[in-house]
Design a protein around this motif. Structure first.
Motif, PDB file in Angstrom:
ATOM      1  N   ARG A  88       0.847  -1.196   0.000  1.00  0.00           N
ATOM      2  CA  ARG A  88       0.000   0.000   0.000  1.00  0.00           C
ATOM      3  C   ARG A  88       0.884   1.248   0.000  1.00  0.00           C
ATOM      4  NH1 ARG A  88      -1.233  -3.467   3.209  1.00  0.00           N
ATOM      5  NH2 ARG A  88      -3.480  -3.434   2.944  1.00  0.00           N
ATOM      6  N   PRO A  89       0.300   2.399  -0.322  1.00  0.00           N
ATOM      7  CA  PRO A  89       1.062   3.639  -0.257  1.00  0.00           C
ATOM      8  C   PRO A  89       1.494   3.926   1.183  1.00  0.00           C
ATOM      9  CG  PRO A  89      -0.981   3.959  -1.487  1.00  0.00           C
ATOM     10  CD  PRO A  89      -1.067   2.618  -0.839  1.00  0.00           C
ATOM     11  N   THR A  90       2.760   4.315   1.349  1.00  0.00           N
ATOM     12  CA  THR A  90       3.276   4.586   2.687  1.00  0.00           C
ATOM     13  C   THR A  90       4.145   5.845   2.704  1.00  0.00           C
ATOM     14  OG1 THR A  90       5.207   3.155   2.309  1.00  0.00           O
ATOM     15  CG2 THR A  90       3.286   2.153   3.389  1.00  0.00           C
ATOM     16  N   ALA A  91       4.280   6.379   3.905  1.00  0.00           N
ATOM     17  CA  ALA A  91       5.149   7.532   4.124  1.00  0.00           C
ATOM     18  C   ALA A  91       5.845   7.362   5.465  1.00  0.00           C
ATOM     19  CB  ALA A  91       4.329   8.823   4.125  1.00  0.00           C
ATOM     20  N   PHE A  92       7.018   7.977   5.567  1.00  0.00           N
ATOM     21  CA  PHE A  92       7.758   7.991   6.827  1.00  0.00           C
ATOM     22  C   PHE A  92       8.135   9.433   7.136  1.00  0.00           C
ATOM     23  CE2 PHE A  92      11.882   7.752   9.174  1.00  0.00           C
ATOM     24  CZ  PHE A  92      11.394   7.158  10.328  1.00  0.00           C
ATOM     25  N   PHE A  93       7.907   9.856   8.389  1.00  0.00           N
ATOM     26  CA  PHE A  93       8.343  11.178   8.803  1.00  0.00           C
ATOM     27  C   PHE A  93       9.157  11.075  10.080  1.00  0.00           C
ATOM     28  CE2 PHE A  93       4.111  10.576  10.546  1.00  0.00           C
ATOM     29  CZ  PHE A  93       4.159  11.102  11.831  1.00  0.00           C
ATOM     30  N   GLN A  94      10.188  11.921  10.154  1.00  0.00           N
ATOM     31  CA  GLN A  94      11.127  11.884  11.261  1.00  0.00           C
ATOM     32  C   GLN A  94      11.325  13.283  11.833  1.00  0.00           C
ATOM     33  OE1 GLN A  94      15.179   9.920  10.945  1.00  0.00           O
ATOM     34  NE2 GLN A  94      15.726  12.065  10.699  1.00  0.00           N
ATOM     35  N   LEU A  95      11.397  13.375  13.156  1.00  0.00           N
ATOM     36  CA  LEU A  95      11.703  14.630  13.832  1.00  0.00           C
ATOM     37  C   LEU A  95      13.073  14.515  14.473  1.00  0.00           C
ATOM     38  CD1 LEU A  95       8.565  14.660  13.572  1.00  0.00           C
ATOM     39  CD2 LEU A  95       8.574  16.095  15.607  1.00  0.00           C
ATOM     40  N   SER A  96      13.874  15.565  14.315  1.00  0.00           N
ATOM     41  CA  SER A  96      15.198  15.556  14.928  1.00  0.00           C
ATOM     42  C   SER A  96      15.734  16.973  15.085  1.00  0.00           C
ATOM     43  CB  SER A  96      16.178  14.736  14.083  1.00  0.00           C
ATOM     44  OG  SER A  96      16.470  15.407  12.868  1.00  0.00           O
ATOM     45  N   MET A  97      16.701  17.125  15.963  1.00  0.00           N
ATOM     46  CA  MET A  97      17.398  18.404  16.108  1.00  0.00           C
ATOM     47  C   MET A  97      18.215  18.683  14.848  1.00  0.00           C
ATOM     48  SD  MET A  97      16.728  19.910  18.952  1.00  0.00           S
ATOM     49  CE  MET A  97      18.099  21.020  19.100  1.00  0.00           C
ATOM     50  N   SER A  98      18.694  17.630  14.207  1.00  0.00           N
ATOM     51  CA  SER A  98      19.511  17.802  13.003  1.00  0.00           C
ATOM     52  C   SER A  98      18.725  18.460  11.879  1.00  0.00           C
ATOM     53  CB  SER A  98      20.054  16.450  12.535  1.00  0.00           C
ATOM     54  OG  SER A  98      20.906  15.904  13.514  1.00  0.00           O
ATOM     55  N   SER A  99      17.418  18.279  11.858  1.00  0.00           N
ATOM     56  CA  SER A  99      16.580  18.906  10.831  1.00  0.00           C
ATOM     57  C   SER A  99      16.146  20.311  11.225  1.00  0.00           C
ATOM     58  CB  SER A  99      15.337  18.046  10.563  1.00  0.00           C
ATOM     59  OG  SER A  99      15.709  16.832   9.951  1.00  0.00           O
ATOM     60  N   ALA A 100      16.523  20.736  12.421  1.00  0.00           N
ATOM     61  CA  ALA A 100      16.094  22.043  12.921  1.00  0.00           C
ATOM     62  C   ALA A 100      17.029  23.172  12.505  1.00  0.00           C
ATOM     63  CB  ALA A 100      15.982  22.009  14.438  1.00  0.00           C
ATOM     64  N   THR A 101      18.095  22.846  11.791  1.00  0.00           N
ATOM     65  CA  THR A 101      19.079  23.859  11.415  1.00  0.00           C
ATOM     66  C   THR A 101      19.206  23.967   9.900  1.00  0.00           C
ATOM     67  OG1 THR A 101      20.995  22.377  11.275  1.00  0.00           O
ATOM     68  CG2 THR A 101      20.403  23.190  13.462  1.00  0.00           C
ATOM     69  N   ASP A 102      19.896  24.991   9.462  1.00  0.00           N
ATOM     70  CA  ASP A 102      20.188  25.159   8.038  1.00  0.00           C
ATOM     71  C   ASP A 102      21.558  24.583   7.685  1.00  0.00           C
ATOM     72  OD1 ASP A 102      17.800  26.445   7.439  1.00  0.00           O
ATOM     73  OD2 ASP A 102      18.608  28.407   8.005  1.00  0.00           O
ATOM     74  N   ASP A 103      22.224  24.007   8.664  1.00  0.00           N
ATOM     75  CA  ASP A 103      23.547  23.439   8.461  1.00  0.00           C
ATOM     76  C   ASP A 103      23.450  22.167   7.614  1.00  0.00           C
ATOM     77  OD1 ASP A 103      25.690  21.378   9.372  1.00  0.00           O
ATOM     78  OD2 ASP A 103      26.524  23.308  10.026  1.00  0.00           O
ATOM     79  N   GLU A 104      24.091  22.164   6.456  1.00  0.00           N
ATOM     80  CA  GLU A 104      24.006  21.030   5.532  1.00  0.00           C
ATOM     81  C   GLU A 104      24.542  19.736   6.140  1.00  0.00           C
ATOM     82  OE1 GLU A 104      22.359  20.777   2.652  1.00  0.00           O
ATOM     83  OE2 GLU A 104      21.687  22.799   3.151  1.00  0.00           O
ATOM     84  N   GLU A 105      25.570  19.837   6.952  1.00  0.00           N
ATOM     85  CA  GLU A 105      26.147  18.648   7.578  1.00  0.00           C
ATOM     86  C   GLU A 105      25.140  18.004   8.541  1.00  0.00           C
ATOM     87  OE1 GLU A 105      29.914  17.774  10.451  1.00  0.00           O
ATOM     88  OE2 GLU A 105      30.280  19.085   8.711  1.00  0.00           O
ATOM     89  N   ARG A 106      24.462  18.835   9.301  1.00  0.00           N
ATOM     90  CA  ARG A 106      23.448  18.315  10.240  1.00  0.00           C
ATOM     91  C   ARG A 106      22.248  17.745   9.488  1.00  0.00           C
ATOM     92  NH1 ARG A 106      24.474  18.367  15.305  1.00  0.00           N
ATOM     93  NH2 ARG A 106      25.976  19.805  16.150  1.00  0.00           N
ATOM     94  N   ARG A 107      21.856  18.405   8.402  1.00  0.00           N
ATOM     95  CA  ARG A 107      20.728  17.888   7.605  1.00  0.00           C
ATOM     96  C   ARG A 107      21.093  16.546   6.975  1.00  0.00           C
ATOM     97  NH1 ARG A 107      16.101  20.668   6.688  1.00  0.00           N
ATOM     98  NH2 ARG A 107      16.034  22.709   7.664  1.00  0.00           N
ATOM     99  N   ALA A 108      22.350  16.405   6.570  1.00  0.00           N
ATOM    100  CA  ALA A 108      22.822  15.118   6.034  1.00  0.00           C
ATOM    101  C   ALA A 108      22.789  14.053   7.131  1.00  0.00           C
ATOM    102  CB  ALA A 108      24.224  15.265   5.457  1.00  0.00           C
ATOM    103  N   GLU A 109      23.092  14.473   8.346  1.00  0.00           N
ATOM    104  CA  GLU A 109      23.025  13.558   9.487  1.00  0.00           C
ATOM    105  C   GLU A 109      21.591  13.057   9.675  1.00  0.00           C
ATOM    106  OE1 GLU A 109      25.039  13.776  13.780  1.00  0.00           O
ATOM    107  OE2 GLU A 109      23.456  15.282  13.503  1.00  0.00           O
ATOM    108  N   ALA A 110      20.618  13.971   9.571  1.00  0.00           N
ATOM    109  CA  ALA A 110      19.203  13.601   9.695  1.00  0.00           C
ATOM    110  C   ALA A 110      18.813  12.610   8.603  1.00  0.00           C
ATOM    111  CB  ALA A 110      18.314  14.839   9.635  1.00  0.00           C
ATOM    112  N   ALA A 111      19.252  12.865   7.382  1.00  0.00           N
ATOM    113  CA  ALA A 111      18.965  11.941   6.272  1.00  0.00           C
ATOM    114  C   ALA A 111      19.624  10.587   6.522  1.00  0.00           C
ATOM    115  CB  ALA A 111      19.433  12.544   4.954  1.00  0.00           C
ATOM    116  N   GLY A 112      20.787  10.606   7.141  1.00  0.00           N
ATOM    117  CA  GLY A 112      21.477   9.351   7.468  1.00  0.00           C
ATOM    118  C   GLY A 112      20.706   8.515   8.473  1.00  0.00           C
ATOM    119  N   TYR A 113      20.056   9.176   9.425  1.00  0.00           N
ATOM    120  CA  TYR A 113      19.222   8.447  10.388  1.00  0.00           C
ATOM    121  C   TYR A 113      18.090   7.717   9.661  1.00  0.00           C
ATOM    122  CZ  TYR A 113      21.381  11.140  14.211  1.00  0.00           C
ATOM    123  OH  TYR A 113      22.249  11.703  15.104  1.00  0.00           O
TER     124      TYR A 113
END
Length: 194
Positions: A82-107
């Motif tokens: 079936r159609p599915t979605a995943f959403f994640q909350l993290s401090m890493s997504s709370a910044t504009d820092d590309e390294e931290r956003r990459a960390e969030a994507a890594g999780y």
């Protein structure tokens, strides 16, 4: 319309708030939405009874809640049908820092690899700091993490980083995907004939 399950796990409640907002957007589009805490699901929860499923979790100490991993692993076959979605909350997504956003994507990538799940849509959102709900040691640890991520170290207050417009756009995108995949036409928003 369609029946959609929104299953989530939360630490201090922010993921539950996001799950509720996603459910509200889906409901406004005419879908029948059921929201369930993965840590305390109904005994008779049957994923196959739903047309689509969204799953959400937050990052704490570098990992998602175990209850979400178990939910996805136990229901992987039904989720793949079936159609599915995943959403994640993290401090890493709370910044504009590309390294931290990459960390969030890594999780997310680690979670999907570990559960062997391939959701159709993925959303990454900033979470919240609930200093008022932390014990002494956790407050110190979160203050240290926040100093590097956001700079919000005043433990006398709480901070919310969730961009609610992003959450609503994610929910609307998922709804449109579900409607397209299942061949469902959403109700006309102005109440008239199209």
């Amino acid at each position: 319309m369609t029946s959609i399950l929104v299953c989530y796990a939360t630490g201090e409640g922010q993921t539950a708030k996001v799950a509720d907002r996603i459910a509200a957007v889906l409901g406004e589009r005419g879908h029948d939405v059921t929201t369930v805490d993965a840590a305390d699901p109904p005994v008779d929860l049957d994923v196959e009874a739903f047309d689509a499923v969204a799953v959400g979790a937050s990052i704490h100490m570098g990992a998602h809640q175990e209850s979400v991993s178990e939910f996805v692993t136990e229901n992987r076959a039904a989720l793949s049908e079936r159609p599915t979605a995943f959403f994640q909350l993290s401090m890493s997504s709370a910044t504009d820092d590309e390294e931290r956003r990459a960390e969030a994507a890594g999780y997310v990538e680690s979670f999907l690899d570990a559960t062997d799940w391939h959701p159709d849509r993925i959303g990454l959102f900033g979470g919240a700091l609930r200093y008022s709900e932390y014990g002494f040691l956790k407050r110190l640890l979160m203050k240290r993490i926040a100093a590097k991520a956001t700079g919000d170290t005043d433990t006398a207050r709480d901070y919310e980083y969730t961009d609610w417009h992003e959450v609503e756009a994610f929910a609307a995108d998922f709804a449109a995907f579900v409607e397209g995949r299942l061949g469902v036409t959403p109700p006309d928003s102005d109440g008239g004939a199209a």
